[in-house]
Design an enzyme around this catalytic site. Structure first.
Site, PDB file in Angstrom:
ATOM      1  N   SER A  31       0.813  -1.211   0.000  1.00  0.00           N
ATOM      2  CA  SER A  31       0.000   0.000   0.000  1.00  0.00           C
ATOM      3  C   SER A  31       0.848   1.263   0.000  1.00  0.00           C
ATOM      4  O   SER A  31       1.831   1.369   0.726  1.00  0.00           O
ATOM      5  CB  SER A  31      -0.927   0.010   1.222  1.00  0.00           C
ATOM      6  OG  SER A  31      -1.618   1.228   1.323  1.00  0.00           O
ATOM      7  N   ASP A  32       0.421   2.229  -0.834  1.00  0.00           N
ATOM      8  CA  ASP A  32       0.980   3.577  -0.739  1.00  0.00           C
ATOM      9  C   ASP A  32       0.677   4.147   0.632  1.00  0.00           C
ATOM     10  O   ASP A  32      -0.294   3.745   1.288  1.00  0.00           O
ATOM     11  CB  ASP A  32       0.310   4.494  -1.774  1.00  0.00           C
ATOM     12  CG  ASP A  32       1.077   4.515  -3.086  1.00  0.00           C
ATOM     13  OD1 ASP A  32       2.235   4.094  -3.086  1.00  0.00           O
ATOM     14  OD2 ASP A  32       0.503   4.944  -4.096  1.00  0.00           O
ATOM     15  N   LYS A  33       1.504   5.106   1.051  1.00  0.00           N
ATOM     16  CA  LYS A  33       1.217   5.780   2.318  1.00  0.00           C
ATOM     17  C   LYS A  33       0.247   6.936   2.116  1.00  0.00           C
ATOM     18  O   LYS A  33      -0.824   6.980   2.703  1.00  0.00           O
ATOM     19  CB  LYS A  33       2.526   6.296   2.939  1.00  0.00           C
ATOM     20  CG  LYS A  33       2.311   7.087   4.238  1.00  0.00           C
ATOM     21  CD  LYS A  33       3.621   7.611   4.797  1.00  0.00           C
ATOM     22  CE  LYS A  33       4.150   8.769   3.985  1.00  0.00           C
ATOM     23  NZ  LYS A  33       3.323  10.010   4.096  1.00  0.00           N
ATOM     24  N   THR A  68      -0.959  -0.840  -4.808  1.00  0.00           N
ATOM     25  CA  THR A  68      -1.663   0.409  -5.062  1.00  0.00           C
ATOM     26  C   THR A  68      -0.742   1.381  -5.794  1.00  0.00           C
ATOM     27  O   THR A  68       0.487   1.291  -5.699  1.00  0.00           O
ATOM     28  CB  THR A  68      -2.134   1.067  -3.751  1.00  0.00           C
ATOM     29  OG1 THR A  68      -0.993   1.495  -2.991  1.00  0.00           O
ATOM     30  CG2 THR A  68      -2.969   0.106  -2.917  1.00  0.00           C
TER      31      THR A  68
END
Length: 856
Positions: free
Chosen positions: A334-336, A580
C-alpha cells in the site's frame, strides 16, 4: 508567447471528411497556431457551452463506436448451437411420432433456455456497461472562459484542454502553450521510448503524458482521430480467469461423462429391442438436462452483479476476472499518502536559512506552485499564505510540474523589473542545485532527518537571483500528513483476513518507520535501493533478493520502477500480490500485480492499467472489496459443486435404473420439467448469502470434486432405493412411480442446493437469500401440484405417496449434510491452514452426533 483569437467567416465542414475544407493532421501540424484557431473558429479562451452542444450534433461524441449486434440477432443466436440443436431434434422426433404433449413441452424448454440465456447476457452486459461508464476518462477543458472538468467523450474540435503528467490524451490535439510534454505513444506507433513534444506539435489520442504539462487545442475527435482511423475496431481479447477455466473444464468433463453414459444406455436398450426414435429422443433430452447449459450465464451474471455491488462500495473492477484474484490476494503493498494517511497536508513551522523570513520562504514556495493542478502539496502551501493576493504582483510565465524523476517543481517568474526562477521539491534534489557550504549542507540534512523521525516530510525551497539559474537555497518547509482515523483498524481487519499489509512509500526511511509504527505495521522497513540498485542490468530477480523482499515489512524511498520489482519478487515467492498506485510511472507495477489498484485521484494512465479503481480514499475500501470478492468466489464455487452433484445424480441414476429394470424411471417430459424447475432457483445463486472466508481463497479442484462426487453418489443411492421400494412394495402403476421419482428428484435437487451452497451445516448462518428460498419454494410447490393433479402431462398419484416422498427427501437432506461435513472435516485435516473450516465443521458434526444420540 502571445496567442490571438482565431477568426473565420466560414463554418468548419470537417464532419464531411471528403470536402476540400478538411485539413489533415499533417496540414494542421504545419500550420501556425493562429491559422488552426481560425480554421476551427475558436480561441485560446475556448468555446461557449452553446457552441460545444452545436458541434456535438455536427461531429458526434468523442468515442469510437463498437459494432453493435441487434437484440433480435442476439436472441436468435440462442436457437443456434449444439445444445439448441439437441432440443430441436428432440422436438422434431416428437412431432414425427406425434407425441404432441412432449412436443409442446420440448418447445417450451427451447424457448425457456433462450429467454433465460438472453436475459442473463442482457443483465451482464448492462452491468459491464455501467462499470465502463464509471471508468470514463475526464478532461480539463476551458469553456465560457473558465476551466472545468468534463467527460472526454464530450470534447469537440475547437476545445482548449490542459494535458498533465499521467493523462491519457483524450483526442488529437495541437499543443499551444507550455514547456514540453514527454508522451508514450507506443500503443499507437510502436515506438518503445517516450517522444518529446513541444509547442505546435500534434499529440495523438490514446497516448500517455509521461512528463510535463501543456495547453492544447482539440483538432480531431472520435473515429476521425489517428487512433480511430487506424483501429480495426476488433474487440479486445478477454482473458479467462483460472476459476473460469477450471469450471469450464468441469463442464467439458460433465459433457463427456454424460455422452459416455448415454451411449452405454442407447447400446444396451437397442440390444433389448427398444424403439429407436423414442430412445434417441429420450437420450437427447437426458443429455440436455445433464449438461450444465446455464454455466456460462451463471458465471457471467455472478461476476457482473458482484462487480456492480463492488462499485456501490466505491471500488470499480476494470476486468471481471480480477474478482477471483482479489479473493485470493495475500499481500497488499500500500501507498502511504492518501491510502494510509489523510492526504490533507498541513504546513509545520518553516525553517528558513539566515536572513530569510518564514513568510518569504512560504511566498517563494507558493510561486513554485499552481493552484489549478489541485496538487495536495501546492494547496497546503498556498493555504499558508498570510496574504494570497500578494501573488498577483508577480507573473508565473512558465511552470514545470512535479514528476517522479525530477522530484521538484519549477516556475519562471516575471516582475516589472526582473525575471527569475523558483523551485521546491525533495530536499536532497534542491540542495544539489545550490552551491552551499559543507556545514550548511550537513545542518540541513540533519534537520530533514530530525523532522522525518517526527513523521514530517520536508520540502527544500530555492530561487535564482536572475535568469541564469544560479540557485540560492532558502530553507525547509515541513509538511505533515496525519494517518487516517480508520487505517489502524482496517489494517487489523486485513490481518484477520489473512492479508499482510506492507507500506511502500517514496518518503524518507525515518518517516516510513514513524508512520508504520503509529499504524501498527511492521517496522522492518528497508530503503528500496538496498535490494534493487544492482538489478538494473539483470533480466531476472535472484532468488535470494526475492526471499529478502518477502521477509521485509515495507519499503521507503521507493521509485516507481522499484514497485515493479517488489511485485515480481513477491510473485516469485508464489504470493498473490495487490499493489496500489496513482501515477503514470506506477502503471507497469499495476499491470504486473495480480491486483493493480488505482487509488482515489489516480491519473488516467494508472486507472487504465489497474484491475481495481477506487473512487474513495483509504484502505478500508480495498478491504471491503476483498470481502465482496470472496463472497462472489464462494457463490461460484457453490454453483460448481451443485452442478457436478446434479449431473452425477441424474445421469447415473437414470442409466442404472434402465439397466436394472429395463424401463424408463422418468419420462422425457419429466426430464424437461425437471430442467425447468431446477434452472430458476440455481439462477438466483448470484444473489445468495455466503460465508466470508477468513483466509485468501483459491480454486481447489480436489475439494470441489470430492464434495460433489460424495453428494452425487448419495443422491443416486437414495433415489434408486426409493425406486426399488416402490417397485417391490407398492401397488402403484409404472406411470405413477415415474411421477413420484420425478417429484423426488425435483424436491431433493433444491434441498441438495441448500446443502451444497455452504461448507457449514445448512441449518446455520448464512441462510439462503430470500430470492433463492422463494424460488425453490415456488418451484417445489408447482412440482408437487403437478404430481398431485397430473394436468394431463404426467400420471397423478395419491397424496399420501407424495407425503412419503417429501418425508423421505427431508430425512436424506440431513444425511447428505452430515456426509458433507465429514468430507470437509477430512479435507481440512489434510490442509492445516483451513482452521476456520475445521472449526465450523467440527462444531456442526458435534451438534449432529448429540442430536442423533438424543433421538436414539
Amino acid at each position: 508567447m502571445q496567442l490571438h483569437y482565431g477568426k473565420a467567416n466560414v463554418l468548419d465542414k470537417r464532419a464531411d471528411n471528403n470536402t476540400e475544407n478538411h485539413w489533415s493532421l499533417d496540414q494542421i501540424e504545419k500550420a501556425t497556431i493562429d491559422q488552426v484557431l481560425s480554421y476551427l473558429n475558436t480561441s485560446v479562451d475556448g468555446l461557449s457551452i452553446a457552441e460545444v452542444n452545436s458541434r456535438l450534433d455536427t461531429y458526434g461524441s468523442n468515442t469510437i463506436e463498437e459494432k453493435q449486434i441487434s437484440l433480435l440477432q442476439r436472441l436468435l443466436s440462442y436457437f443456434w448451437g449444439p445444445i439448441p440443436w439437441m432440443i430441436e431434434i428432440a422436438a422434431i422426433l416428437s412431432a414425427v411420432v406425434q407425441h404432441w404433449p412432449d412436443f409442446i413441452i420440448i418447445v417450451i424448454l427451447l424457448l425457456f433456455n433462450a429467454a433465460i440465456g438472453f436475459w442473463q447476457e442482457f443483465q451482464a452486459s448492462n452491468a459491464v456497461a455501467a462499470l465502463k461508464s464509471q471508468l470514463a476518462l475526464k478532461a480539463r477543458v476551458r469553456r465560457d472562459q473558465k476551466w472545468s472538468e468534463a467527460d472526454a467523450a464530450e470534447l469537440v474540435p475547437g476545445d482548449i484542454i490542459r494535458i498533465r503528467l499521467g493523462d491519457i490524451i483524450p483526442a488529437d490535439c495541437k499543443l499551444l502553450d507550455g514547456d514540453y510534454l514527454s508522451i508514450d505513444q507506443s500503443a499507437l506507433t510502436g515506438e518503445s521510448l517516450p517522444v518529446s513534444k513541444k509547442q505546435n506539435d500534434i499529440a495523438y489520442s490514446g497516448s500517455i503524458a509521461k512528463q510535463g504539462e501543456m495547453i492544447a487545442l482539440v483538432v480531431e475527435t472520435g473515429a476521425s482521430t489517428f487512433f480511430g482511423r487506424t483501429a480495426k475496431l476488433v474487440s479486445s481479447a478477454k482473458s479467462i480467469s483460472h476459476f473460469q477455466k477450471a469450471v469450464l473444464q468441469i463442464g467439458d468433463y460433465l459433457i463427456y461423462l454424460s455422452i459416455g453414459l448415454v451411449l452405454i444406455l442407447i447400446t444396451t436398450q437397442l440390444i433389448r429391442g427398444e424403439d429407436f426414435i423414442e430412445l434417441i429422443q429420450f437420450a437427447l433430452i437426458l443429455t440436455v438436462a445433464a449438461i450444465p447449459v446455464a454455466m456460462p450465464a451463471v458465471l457471467a451474471v455472478t461476476m457482473a452483479l458482484g462487480a456492480v455491488a463492488l462499485s456501490k462500495k466505491k471500488a470499480i473492477v476494470s476486468r471481471l476476472d480480477a474478482i477471483e484474484e482479489m479473493a485470493g490476494m495475500d499481500i497488499l503493498c500500500s501507498d502511504k499518502t492518501g491510502t494510509l494517511t489523510q492526504n490533507k497536508l498541513t504546513l509545520g513551522e518553516p525553517s528558513p536559512v539566515e536572513n530569510i523570513s518564514s513568510d518569504e520562504l512560504i511566498y517563494i514556495a507558493a510561486l513554485a506552485s499552481k493552484a489549478e493542478d489541485q496538487d495536495a502539496i501546492d494547496l497546503a502551501i498556498l493555504d499558508a499564505l498570510s496574504e494570497p493576493s500578494i501573488l498577483e504582483h508577480d507573473k508565473q510565465t512558465h511552470f514545470t510540474p512535479f514528476d517522479p524523476i525530477s522530484k521538484r517543481t519549477e516556475a519562471e517568474i516575471t516582475t516589472t523589473t526582473s525575471t527569475f526562477h523558483v523551485t521546491k521539491g525533495a530536499p536532497q534534489v534542491v540542495l544539489n542545485l545550490c552551491e552551499i557550504s559543507e556545514d550548511l549542507h550537513q545542518n540541513i540534512t540533519s534537520q530533514v532527518d530530525q523532522l522525518a523521525s517526527q513523521g514530517y516530510r520536508t520540502l527544500g525551497v530555492a530561487k535564482t537571483s536572475d535568469a541564469q539559474k544560479n540557485w540560492e537555497f532558502l530553507g525547509l518547509l515541513p509538511l505533515f500528513d496525519p494517518p487516517r482515523e480508520d487505517s489502524s483498524e482496517t489494517i487489523q481487519d486485513a490481518n484477520k483476513y489473512g492479508i499482510d499489509v506492507r507500506m511502500v512509500t517514496g518518503d524518507n526511511l525515518a518517516i516510513a518507520k514513524e508512520i508504520s509504527q503509529k499504524l501498527g505495521l511492521g517496522t522492518h522497513i528497508h530503503v528500496a535501493d538496498e535490494y534493487f540498485d544492482d538489478l538494473k542490468n539483470e533480466s531476472k530477480i535472484p532468488d535470494q533478493i526475492a526471499e529478502n523482499v518477502e521477509h521485509a515489512e515495507g519499503f521507503a524511498q521507493v521509485f516507481p520502477e522499484h514497485k515493479f520489482e517488489i511485485v515480481k519478487s513477491l510473485q516469485l515467492r508464489e504470493h498473490i500480490v495487490g499493489m496500489t498506485g496513482d501515477g503514470v510511472n506506477d502503471a507497469p507495477a499495476l499491470k504486473q500485480a495480480d491486483i493493480g489498484i488505482a487509488v482515489s485521484g489516480a491519473t488516467d494512465a494508472a486507472r487504465a492499467a489497474a484491475a481495481l479503481v477506487l473512487t474513495a480514499p483509504g484502505l478500508s475500501v480495498i478491504i471491503t472489496a476483498i470481502e465482496e470478492a470472496r463472497k462472489i468466489f464462494e457463490r461460484m464455487n457453490s454453483y460448481a459443486i451443485y452442478r457436478i452433484t446434479e449431473t452425477i445424480r441424474i445421469m447415473f441414476f437414470v442409466v442404472l435404473a434402465m439397466l436394472v429394470y429395463n424401463q424408463y424411471p422418468i419420462t422425457a417430459v419429466m426430464i424437461i420439467l425437471l430442467a425447468l424447475f431446477n434452472d430458476l432457483p440455481i439462477m438466483t445463486i448470484a444473489y445468495d448469502n455466503t460465508i466470508l472466508n477468513k483466509e485468501p481463497v483459491k480454486w481447489d479442484m480436489k475439494r470441489v470434486l470430492t464434495v460433489s462426487t460424495v453428494l452425487g453418489l448419495i443422491g443416486v443411492f437414495e433415489t434408486f432405493l426409493l425406486l426399488a421400494a416402490f417397485e417391490k412394495y407398492s401397488n402403484l402403476t409404472i406411470d405413477q412411480i415415474q411421477s413420484l421419482i420425478f417429484l423426488k428428484l425435483a424436491v431433493a435437487g433444491h434441498l441438495t442446493l441448500f446443502v451444497a451452497r455452504t461448507p457449514v451445516s445448512f441449518l446455520k448462518r448464512p441462510f439462503p437469500a430470500p430470492i433463492m428460498l422463494w424460488a425453490a419454494i415456488i418451484t417445489k410447490a408447482l412440482a408437487t401440484l403437478l404430481v398431485g393433479f397430473g394436468f394431463g402431462l404426467i400420471a397423478a398419484v395419491p397424496w399420501y405417496a407424495i407425503g412419503i416422498v417429501w418425508a423421505y427427501c427431508i430425512v436424506w437432506i440431513f444425511i447428505e449434510d452430515y456426509a458433507k461435513l465429514k468430507v470437509y472435516k477430512h479435507l481440512a485435516h489434510q490442509a492445516p491452514h483451513h482452521q476456520t473450516l475445521l472449526k465450523h465443521t467440527g462444531q456442526a458434526l458435534s451438534h449432529y452426533s448429540h442430536h442423533l444420540h438424543h433421538k436414539s
